[in-house]
Each structure stands twice: as structure tokens, then as C-alpha cells.
Design an enzyme around this catalytic site. Structure first.
Site, short mmCIF file in Angstrom:
data_model
loop_
_atom_site.label_atom_id
_atom_site.label_comp_id
_atom_site.label_asym_id
_atom_site.label_seq_id
_atom_site.Cartn_x
_atom_site.Cartn_y
_atom_site.Cartn_z
N ALA A 76 0.73 -0.60 0.28
CA ALA A 76 -0.31 -0.07 0.12
C ALA A 76 0.87 1.56 0.20
CB ALA A 76 -0.94 0.07 1.38
N ASN A 90 1.63 -4.07 7.81
CA ASN A 90 2.42 -4.65 6.76
C ASN A 90 3.77 -3.28 6.08
OD1 ASN A 90 2.76 -7.80 6.80
ND2 ASN A 90 0.34 -6.46 6.88
N HIS A 119 -0.36 7.17 5.04
CA HIS A 119 0.69 6.43 5.49
C HIS A 119 1.60 7.90 5.43
CE1 HIS A 119 -1.41 2.35 5.26
NE2 HIS A 119 -1.43 2.51 3.98
#
Ligand SMILES: NC(=O)c1ccc[n+]([C@@H]2O[C@H](COP(=O)([O-])OP(=O)(O)OC[C@H]3O[C@@H](n4cnc5c(N)ncnc54)[C@H](O)[C@@H]3O)[C@@H](O)[C@H]2O)c1
Length: 267
Positions: free
Chosen positions: A124, A189, A219
Site C-alpha cells: 500500500a 505491514n 501512510h
């Protein structure tokens, strides 16, 4: 045609299988799919005309050139060696497993011997090129901030069954990437991936916030070192069938497969 196998037939596997089958990425034949849930393996196999495998052994016996892992960090750690020892390349989505030093070094050892490769999907996030170059230049310090909706975080071991407030923002966790993945194995992750590529899982700080109403998983990766500094912000839509995963993670695997067939690629 290069033969691929699926290890895990859930949400991300389905997207990858569909896009390999409809010609979005060409040159690959899905030969087998294994999931602990036989129904999931059956459904995925129907999409792509592959064999539904009842065990990992059955999948390995088909000798795919690549096995794509979309299971979980814990399961990856248990079974990855069998694949690598047979010289089968492994594409990994559950990068959180790399926080376990003994697993990571044994995996590298086996891969060295068998000549199989382990491809860690960018998942991601992205920016692994600048992370790698900056790490080589030295003195690199990284931090990761993650913001997700309460729906994407509920069920994490860290919460011990507590349901997050649907109205109030909450700073849920602050610690190292190593601690983070144990508490949020399905959510962080990305933090371990970024840490592994930069200042390591013990020296990369991770901050996780629950933000009600967030439509995207966000993120933010901050880098500072001899190279200068960088701030990478990635906001991606959760996948339709699993709020904990971002759809782009499936596409990062498709991009690996696409790149593997090209002579000129960005690294
Ligand atoms: N690196 C990243 O940025 C990133 C992003 C999103 C998801 N992920 C990770 O990718 C993985 C897959 O995500 P998903 O959304 O497809 O999850 P999912 O829950 O939809 O699918 C997981 C599948 O694995 C199967 N499974 C569980 N235990 C198994 C076992 N022992 N053997 C075989 N199959 C087993 C389940 O039955 C399920 O079908 C997860 O680990 C997730 O955390 C990584």
C-alpha cells in the site's frame, strides 16, 4: 507462459487473479490456488481456470515459477521455507513477517542456496527506490504515521476486543515497527516494509491513529539522512471486501509480475 500459484485466495488474491485472467498483465498462467478454506480456493480457481489445491504440498507439486503469498505474516513464517527450498520464487504481501530477524535471515539463507528470489511487494506504499538509495548514503532515520478508519482497525489484537469510537479521533499506538506488527498484524505491514528498507524495525517509529469517517488509508513516511529529507504521503482506497487492506496492494503484485517481463524497468 510463466506459471504462477496463489497461496491465500482472499480479497487481494481475487483482484490479482482477475487482472491476470483478463489480460491486464499478460504472460502468466495461474496453475494452482491454495487456501485453508477450500471454498475460497474453489472460487478463485473458477475465476482463472486453475487447480484448487487442498494443501501447500499440492500447490508446490505443480512447480509454479512464482507463488504469490496473500495470507498473513504468521502463516508466511511457518510455510515460506518449503517454497523457497524447492527453488520457487515467492512474492510476498505480508511483509510484516520481515520484522522477525531469525525468519528473515533463514529465508535469505535458503534463497541463496536454492537461487529462488523473494520479492517483497511495495503493497500500500511506495518510494522504496529513494528509501534504498538514502539508506546506502547513510545516517537514515525514518518514521511512519498511519491513519485509518475505526472500521479498518477493529479486531486488531492490540484492542483486545474493544470497539473503536466511531466519532472520536484517537492516537492508538506509538512505538517501534517491531512492536507495531505484533499488535496490528493486518494493518501495519507497510510500517515494517518501510522500516526494513530504511532504519530497521527497532529504529523506525510508528504512530497509528484511528480517524472516524476516513475514506482512505493514509501512510506518511518521513525520511531524514545524509541524502537530505523526504516526506512521502500515500492515501489509498480500502479494498471493497476488506477495509483493512488497500486495493493498491494487489496492484503492487501485478506490477512486480509486469516488471519481471520487461527489459527496461524503473528500480
Ligand atoms: N504489504 C502491504 O502493504 C499490504 C497491504 C494490504 C494487505 N497486506 C497483507 O496481505 C495479506 C492478504 O490480505 P487480504 O486482504 O487478501 O486478506 P484476506 O483475509 O482477504 O485473505 C487471506 C486469505 O488467507 C487464507 N488463509 C488464512 N490462513 C491460511 C493458511 N494457514 N493457509 C492457507 N490460507 C490461509 C484465508 O482463508 C483468506 O482467504 C494479509 O497478510 C494482509 O495483511 C499487505
Amino acid at each position: 507462459m510463466h506459471k504462477v500459484g496463489f497461496w491465500g485466495c482472499g480479497n487481494l488474491a481475487k483482484i490479482i487473479a482477475e487482472k491476470l485472467s483478463d489480460g491486464t498483465v499478460t504472460g502468466y498462467q495461474i496453475v494452482g490456488a491454495y487456501d485453508i478454506d477450500p471454498d475460497a480456493a474453489g472460487k478463485l480457481s473458477q475465476i482463472c481456470g486453475s487447480k484448487a489445491c487442498g494443501s501447500m504440498d499440492e500447490l508446490i507439486e505443480l512447480m509454479p515459477e512464482y507463488i504469490i503469498e496473500e495470507v498473513s505474516p504468521v502463516v508466511l513464517k511457518k510455510e515460506a521455507f518449503r517454497i523457497i527450498r524447492r527453488g520457487i520464487n515467492l512474492i510476498v504481501l505480508s511483509c510484516g513477517a520481515m520484522a522477525d530477524d531469525s525468519f528473515a535471515s533463514r529465508l535469505a539463507e535458503y534463497a541463496e542456496k536454492s537461487k529462488a528470489k523473494v520479492y517483497l511487494a511495495s503493497g500500500a506504499i511506495g518510494g522504496f527506490d529513494i528509501m534504498g538509495a538514502a539508506r546506502l548514503m547513510g545516517n537514515l532515520k525514518a518514521s511512519v504515521i498511519n491513519e485509518k478508519s475505526p472500521e479498518a482497525l477493529n479486531g486488531a489484537p492490540y484492542l483486545k476486543g474493544r470497539l473503536l469510537d466511531k466519532e472520536k479521533e484517537e492516537l492508538l499506538f506509538y512505538g517501534t515497527a517491531r512492536e507495531a506488527i505484533d499488535f496490528f498484524p493486518q494493518n501495519l505491514n507497510v510500517a515494517v516494509a518501510a522500516a526494513t528498507a530504511t532504519s530497521g524495525v527497532d529504529n523506525t517509529s510508528v504512530c497509528l491513529k484511528s480517524v472516524p469517517g476516513m475514506a482512505l488509508n493514509t501512510h506518511i513516511i518521513e525520511l531524514e539522512g545524509n541524502f537530505g529529507n523526504a516526506s512521502l504521503k500515500i492515501s489509498s482506497y480500502p479494498s471493497a471486501n476488506n477495509a483493512k487492506s488497500s486495493e493498491i496492494a494487489a496492484w503492487s503484485v501485478l506490477y512486480i509480475l509486469w516488471k519481471l517481463r520487461r527489459s527496461i524497468v524503473f528500480y
